[in-house]
Scaffold this motif. Structure first.
Motif, PDB file in Angstrom:
ATOM      1  N   LEU B   2       8.555  47.371  24.643  1.00 60.77           N
ATOM      2  CA  LEU B   2       7.367  47.930  24.005  1.00 60.77           C
ATOM      3  C   LEU B   2       6.112  47.441  24.716  1.00 60.77           C
ATOM      4  CD1 LEU B   2       8.095  47.397  20.193  1.00 60.77           C
ATOM      5  CD2 LEU B   2       8.028  49.568  21.417  1.00 60.77           C
ATOM      6  N   LEU B   3       5.093  48.269  24.689  1.00 59.04           N
ATOM      7  CA  LEU B   3       3.769  47.843  25.132  1.00 59.04           C
ATOM      8  C   LEU B   3       2.945  47.738  23.847  1.00 59.04           C
ATOM      9  CD1 LEU B   3       2.271  47.297  27.807  1.00 59.04           C
ATOM     10  CD2 LEU B   3       1.377  49.617  27.655  1.00 59.04           C
ATOM     11  N   CYS B   9      -6.527  40.904  23.443  1.00 54.67           N
ATOM     12  CA  CYS B   9      -6.224  40.767  24.872  1.00 54.67           C
ATOM     13  C   CYS B   9      -5.908  42.106  25.533  1.00 54.67           C
ATOM     14  CB  CYS B   9      -5.047  39.821  25.079  1.00 54.67           C
ATOM     15  SG  CYS B   9      -5.342  38.168  24.423  1.00 54.67           S
ATOM     16  N   GLY B  10      -5.646  43.141  24.736  1.00 49.76           N
ATOM     17  CA  GLY B  10      -5.272  44.423  25.313  1.00 49.76           C
ATOM     18  C   GLY B  10      -3.770  44.617  25.284  1.00 49.76           C
ATOM     19  N   PRO B  11      -3.286  45.728  25.877  1.00 48.48           N
ATOM     20  CA  PRO B  11      -1.852  46.023  25.816  1.00 48.48           C
ATOM     21  C   PRO B  11      -1.043  45.032  26.648  1.00 48.48           C
ATOM     22  CG  PRO B  11      -3.000  47.654  27.161  1.00 48.48           C
ATOM     23  CD  PRO B  11      -4.056  46.765  26.576  1.00 48.48           C
ATOM     24  N   ARG B  12       0.002  44.492  26.030  1.00 45.39           N
ATOM     25  CA  ARG B  12       0.854  43.518  26.720  1.00 45.39           C
ATOM     26  C   ARG B  12       2.321  43.825  26.421  1.00 45.39           C
ATOM     27  NH1 ARG B  12      -1.737  38.750  28.197  1.00 45.39           N
ATOM     28  NH2 ARG B  12      -3.918  39.209  28.633  1.00 45.39           N
ATOM     29  N   ASN B  13       3.199  43.304  27.295  1.00 42.05           N
ATOM     30  CA  ASN B  13       4.631  43.467  27.099  1.00 42.05           C
ATOM     31  C   ASN B  13       5.085  42.780  25.813  1.00 42.05           C
ATOM     32  OD1 ASN B  13       5.150  45.002  29.309  1.00 42.05           O
ATOM     33  ND2 ASN B  13       6.135  43.390  30.513  1.00 42.05           N
ATOM     34  N   GLU B  14       6.039  43.411  25.188  1.00 42.89           N
ATOM     35  CA  GLU B  14       6.652  42.904  23.953  1.00 42.89           C
ATOM     36  C   GLU B  14       7.069  41.430  24.046  1.00 42.89           C
ATOM     37  OE1 GLU B  14       9.973  45.440  23.319  1.00 42.89           O
ATOM     38  OE2 GLU B  14      10.896  44.178  21.804  1.00 42.89           O
ATOM     39  N   GLU B  16       5.638  38.992  25.163  1.00 45.37           N
ATOM     40  CA  GLU B  16       4.581  38.009  24.916  1.00 45.37           C
ATOM     41  C   GLU B  16       4.357  37.767  23.422  1.00 45.37           C
ATOM     42  OE1 GLU B  16       0.901  38.537  26.937  1.00 45.37           O
ATOM     43  OE2 GLU B  16       1.817  38.771  28.903  1.00 45.37           O
ATOM     44  N   GLY B  62      -0.340  34.627  24.372  1.00 47.49           N
ATOM     45  CA  GLY B  62      -1.734  34.927  24.690  1.00 47.49           C
ATOM     46  C   GLY B  62      -2.675  34.210  23.747  1.00 47.49           C
TER      47      GLY B  62
END
Lengths: 1070, 80
Positions: B2-3, B9-14, B16, B62
């Motif tokens: 998932l994004l 922080c904005g869109p990040r990989n699942e 994280e 994050g």
């Protein structure tokens, strides 16, 4: 007997390639596949089928091949690969697969992975894919174009003539080439790179899956086309975040089902054309064509013109007489109805199936198009489109017989049998017959199976549909998925600041959560038991020390900090005086023990909380969850300082003597209090806490200062001890370890910690659950001590405890030999344990004598010094004790000297800086790349975490008065450098992170191997920062200027990250 | 993979993030006032719908902030 055509094809006849197949040497040309070279040499029998053991040949000319599977032995190893997808190289050694194939060849090749980002991912570089990519390039978009073949062009290459090919795709090809980033070795050497660099061309790359959204995974084969493998990466997994995906995947021709359709020599018509046009191979001398469409007639014309005699063409649209192919290991003849033809090839044009596997993976719907005789795309909710033109229309005849799935040896009769047994859905038929589950995933056979099911059901093919396609589209090596995460890089290991000191002392290590901890320090000739007994004697008899730095440490700061901790801990924290320390227990909402540790009040609004080694991150998350989601009005901030403070536990009746030697102003202070001071010349916070029952101090110094403290203590003759001795000492006192003696079903009362559960507080997390009927019942499992009747028998941890009639009563959680008791003992969770004290229970034991039970007496878990006399030192030395025997006398100068000699490091103590061992390797990388990649340790100076509403934009940095501020969150800023600070809460974290500089033109490419963030300047410009992960380490990436990145990482992970960076730098050459 | 859109922080990989389960299940005002059954329902019972629902995530690697997103459990699509 050569089948090579005199002139046709795109192979390079000037470059001969020698190879071995099934032990026999052959020749082919550069540009051949193994399949085309075998056909050119008249070899049609390539493998033996998986269950029926039938001879099988080459059906297709692409990676969709179901039957011509081979094993590659050199110059690389691969257990199964279609011969149609193996590029011919000099020295290739391949062998047929008989049946299922086998693993076995060791593979020492390197594999890695890279993250990539684009506006548009185009899958397939045929005419449609090139046109789609070119359009996006013209629009200024970032494009990735991937194709599984060595050359761009796709079906255009089947035209055979270079001029015709250029006419069709030349302009688009030039455009995408011109905008491509050069990812080759030449680029890493700094040679000029054409184009803007925002287009990435990936040849020999198979997109194997589309996962959530438009996230795609592709596998690139980098070295299999080279005659000798160098040290470079063999395969690279691309993890692609695309804005949208265009599938220019074309279509696959499919075979027909009739008797003998699996004999070597039966081939798709389009494959025969491709072998002629690309490889200059005629697939036979005399052929029978069976077609369902016009394309079969065109193929017959092309092949006939090149010299392949077409004996007859059967067009199923006119009539489909019974066909039977004759032969043993090759086609010898074909019966068509009553007619009989001599032939060595049967060409089949059975219709075309658009390659919609990726489309379906992305959630795209498929619809059967009666006129085309094919499943076609019918809409996708995601930004995924199929851009290839739809195929020519074909007739779908009723399968006559023979095989529907060559890869799995599934026949028409098998499908009829499955339907006859009541399986109505094509998905069920698939699972029952295994059709479509081979390495080819039924790419050529799916519609044939559907047609056979439809015929058996008497339903139209469209009503039956086809099975769902799932990732991966093509087989992927586990080694490729593992990538760089192998061996030492498999999983990050966290090391304390004293790791090298432990190594120098010959420590044996054990893994505790992510940490590597010293377990014991054997002297020459000592077994583990010997060493642990010696270490226990030192701790109980004189003085010993342990590296306790792995304890989680959290600073809890703010006006409401005391109230916050009262709500989380079962006991009262707010009454703690500044300067005092209290043991505390935390429960989950279910009332079960979550963690324990100590709380030190550093100031009225500042606490230092310790957690168990494995729970540090979990407890910090737990605190943040309550603060942010339930109690946002509390003004409290939590900061991890686990690696700000290194901790050495100094334990034993002579601990004060030793401490006083290193701390000139030392004055004794009470149990469960702390003092600041300068110990061994280092600023220190010393807590009088005991996890052994002995007089003990936990000395905390800055992480980077720990080696100096350790060396000073060693020089005074203090005996180092490891986690094993720590376990024995704490278990003798009945102190539980959360996670070892508990398992999430244990309340504080079960552990005998009821004294630490407040009755006065109106509420705390877990309180309500402690009065639930189940948690309050008296016959729960409780922590007890066990003394095996056989005093030398050490019960295995995990042993079941049973009653006389065999009913389960609990299990052993900890078990050791006690030097202090002179016998073995254990801790256990036992049903109604406190009521059984004094009774005997049976413990199960499996050893050389078989499974048996042994008796053990249930006792209090506190087996040593039950009155806690020793935490103030040797009771004999205390007032009222024997004056002749003092604590100090236990540790004479002679003892100290002897210990210091015995515990001398075997090698010189390494430098203090955790990164030091890596400087040399960093420099080698910098030198090898001529400075295009510069790795170096980077001194940060002071670091402060400031908790106040940030004035910075998210992911931004600011430089002010020589100090840099990094945005870490909406109310968290990291200040790097020195100077005055204002803010609601400031925590010194100067030692909690170290920095590695990654600089130079190749820096961004290096980071892409491990960082999922898009570091393209358009999204991560200079002046940015981000908290994320690189490889498996959590980092802050700080990007001050062009080509310059700094990775801030916990010092415990610095060696792992350094190791990973050096390893990844090798991947830049591939 | 998932994004997930971290609001900070904005869109990040699942990978994280830590998952926090169903959103909007507040800690009871006065747990002591609840019956055992009511308390057990708060502790153990959560919705499990097919389709859109609200769930909590924490950006663990994050900014450590907790937040709520809506996601369609049948398509994994993060909804606005």
């Amino acid at each position: 007997m050569s089948y090579r055509h005199a002139s046709a094809g795109l192979v390079d006849r000037g470059r001969v390639r020698r190879f071995v197949f099934d032990g026999v040497s052959y020749e082919g040309y550069a540009g051949d596949t193994l399949a085309s070279a075998l056909l050119a040499n008249g070899i049609g029998y390539v493998s033996t089928s998986v269950t029926h053991g039938r001879p099988r040949g080459i059906l297709t000319a692409g990676s969709e091949e179901p039957s011509a599977l081979v094993r590659i032995r050199a110059p690389y190893v691969e257990p199964v690969r279609p011969a149609t997808a193996v590029e011919l190289v000099d020295g290739l050694v391949a062998e047929p697969i008989a049946g299922r194939g086998r693993l076995g060849d060791p593979d020492d090749a390197r594999y890695d992975a890279v993250y990539a980002h684009c506006d548009l991912l185009v899958v397939g570089a045929g005419p449609a894919g090139l046109a789609t990519a070119a359009e996006a390039v013209r629009a200024g978009e970032r494009v990735i174009l991937a194709d599984e073949h060595p050359d761009l062009g796709g079906s255009a290459l089947d035209l055979g003539s270079p001029a015709d090919i250029a006419d069709l795709i030349g302009d688009d090809l030039a455009l995408v080439h011109g905008s491509a980033a050069d990812l080759t070795e030449a680029a890493s050497r700094g040679e000029s790179v054409a184009g803007s660099g925002d287009t990435t061309l990936l040849t020999r790359t198979t997109v194997t899956g589309i996962y959530d959204g438009t996230y795609a995974v592709a596998v690139q084969r980098l070295t299999d086309h080279l005659p000798a493998r160098g040290g470079g990466t063999r395969q690279r997994v691309w993890r692609i975040r695309a804005g949208r995906i265009a599938l220019a995947t074309g279509w696959h021709e499919r075979p027909l089902a009739f008797e003998g359709n699996d004999l070597p020599g039966v081939m798709l018509a389009s494959a025969a054309v491709r072998y002629l046009q690309r490889y200059g191979v005629l697939v036979g001398r005399r052929a029978v064509m069976v077609t369902t469409n016009d394309a079969g007639h065109a193929a017959a014309a092309t092949l006939s013109a090149a010299g392949l005699a077409i004996e007859t063409i059967v067009d199923t649209r006119d009539a489909y007489p019974r066909i039977e192919v004759f032969g043993e290991t090759a086609v010898h003849g074909v019966a068509v109805g009553e007619a009989r033809y001599d032939a060595d090839a049967v060409l089949v044009a059975g219709g075309f199936s658009p390659a919609l596997q990726l489309y379906a993976q992305a959630g795209g719907r498929l619809r059967y198009d009666e006129a085309l005789g094919a499943m076609v795309p019918d809409g996708c909710a995601r930004a995924v489109t199929y851009v290839s033109p739809l195929p020519p229309s074909s007739h779908v005849p009723v399968p006559q017989g023979g095989y529907v799935d060559l890869a799995r040896d599934v026949t028409v009769a098998d499908v009829r049998s499955a339907v006859g047994l009541g399986l109505r859905s094509v998905e069920h038929v698939k699972r029952y017959t295994t059709a479509g589950t081979g390495p080819d995933q039924g790419r050529t056979s799916a519609l044939l199976v559907s047609a056979a099911v439809a015929d058996a059901l008497g339903a139209p093919t469209g009503a039956v549909g086809t099975t769902s396609a799932r990732p991966p589209y093509a087989p992927v090596l586990f080694a490729a998925l593992a990538g760089r995460d192998r061996g030492a890089l498999l999983d990050p290991v966290r090391e304390t600041a004293l790791h090298d000191q432990h190594v120098a002392l010959g420590a044996v290590f054990e893994n505790v959560a992510q940490w590597r901890r010293a377990r014991y320090y054997p002297h020459a000739g000592e077994s583990m038991d010997d060493a642990v007994r010696r270490e226990c004697r030192a701790a109980r008899g004189s003085v010993a020390m342990m590296d306790a730095s792995t304890l989680g440490k959290i600073e809890v700061v703010g006006p409401d900090a005391a109230e916050f901790l009262d709500r989380l801990y079962t006991n009262v924290i707010s009454s703690l005086a500044v300067g005092a320390v209290r043991y505390g227990v935390m429960c989950g909402l279910d009332g079960m023990v979550l963690d324990d540790g100590t709380v030190a009040r550093l100031a009225s609004e500042r606490f230092l909380v310790t957690t168990t080694t494995g729970n540090a991150a979990r407890i910090l998350d737990w605190m943040e969850e309550w603060l942010q989601t339930e109690w946002p009005s509390l003004r409290v901030w939590c900061t991890s300082v686990t690696e700000q403070w290194a901790t050495v536990a100094l334990v034993g009746p002579s601990a004060s003597t030793v401490l006083a030697t290193l701390w000139p102003s030392f004055a004794s202070f009470g149990f469960m209090t702390w003092r600041s001071g300068v110990v061994a010349g280092l600023p220190a916070r010393v807590c009088r806490i005991s996890f052994s029952g002995e007089l003990a101090y936990e000395i905390n110094v800055a992480w980077s200062s720990a080696p100096a403290l350790w060396a000073a203590l060693l020089s005074l003759g203090v005996t180092p001890y490891g986690t094993e001795t720590m376990h024995v000492l704490r278990a003798e006192k009945g102190y539980p370890i959360i996670g070892q003696d508990t398992d999430g079903t244990v309340t504080p009362f079960d552990l005998g910690l009821g004294w630490a559960v407040s009755k006065k507080k109106a509420d705390f997390v877990g309180k309500r659950s402690l009065s639930r009927p189940d948690t309050a019942r008296p016959d729960r499992k409780q922590l007890v001590g066990l003394l095996p009747v056989d005093v030398s028998l050490r019960l295995p941890e995990g042993s079941h405890l049973v009653s006389a009639d065999g009913a389960p009563l609990g299990h052993v959680t900890s078990s050791y030999y006690s030097e202090a008791l002179g016998r073995t003992f254990a801790l256990a969770l036992l049903t109604s344990g406190t009521q059984r004290i004094g009774a005997v229970v049976d413990a199960t034991l499996l050893d050389g004598a078989g499974l048996r039970t042994v008796p053990a007496t249930v006792v209090s878990p506190v087996l040593y010094d039950p009155d806690n006399l020793r935490r103030n030192g040797n009771p004999a030395a205390q007032p009222g004790g024997d004056a002749a025997s003092t604590g100090e006398a236990d540790f004479s100068p002679a003892d100290a000297e002897r210990n210091a000699a015995e515990n001398r490091p075997a090698v010189a103590t390494p430098p203090v800086d955790a990164l030091a061992p890596w400087f040399a390797r960093f420099e080698a990388v910098t030198a090898r790349t001529d400075g295009r990649l510069r790795l170096a340790a980077f001194p940060l100076g002071g670091q402060l975490t400031v908790r106040a509403e940030s004035t910075l934009a998210p992911n931004a940095t600011a430089v002010d008065a020589g100090r840099t501020a990094l945005w870490l969150g909406p109310n968290e800023t990291l200040l790097i450098g020195d100077g005055p600070v204002t803010g609601d809460a400031v925590v010194d974290v100067s030692a909690a992170r170290v920095a590695i500089a990654v600089a130079g033109p190749l820096a961004r490419r290096l980071l892409a191997f491990g960082c999922a963030l898009d570091l393209h300047p358009s999204t991560f410009p200079p002046g940015s920062c981000a908290q994320t992960t690189v490889a498996r380490a959590q980092v802050i990436i700080w990007h001050p200027t062009d080509d310059d990145y700094r990775l801030l990482v916990r010092p415990s992970l610095a060696r792992y990250l350094s190791d990973w960076l050096v390893d990844a730098a090798d991947g830049l050459d591939s | 993979m998932l994004l997930i859109p971290c609001p900070w922080c904005g869109p990040r990989n699942e990978t994280e993030f830590h998952y926090g389960g169903q959103a909007g299940v507040p800690y009871p005002e006065d747990p002591a006032a609840l019956s055992d059954e009511q308390w057990a329902r708060y502790l153990f019972v959560r919705a499990n719908p097919k389709g859109p629902w609200s769930e909590r995530w924490q950006h663990a690697a994050g900014c450590r902030r907790w937040f709520t997103i809506r996601r369609d459990t049948s398509t994994n699509e993060v909804l606005p």
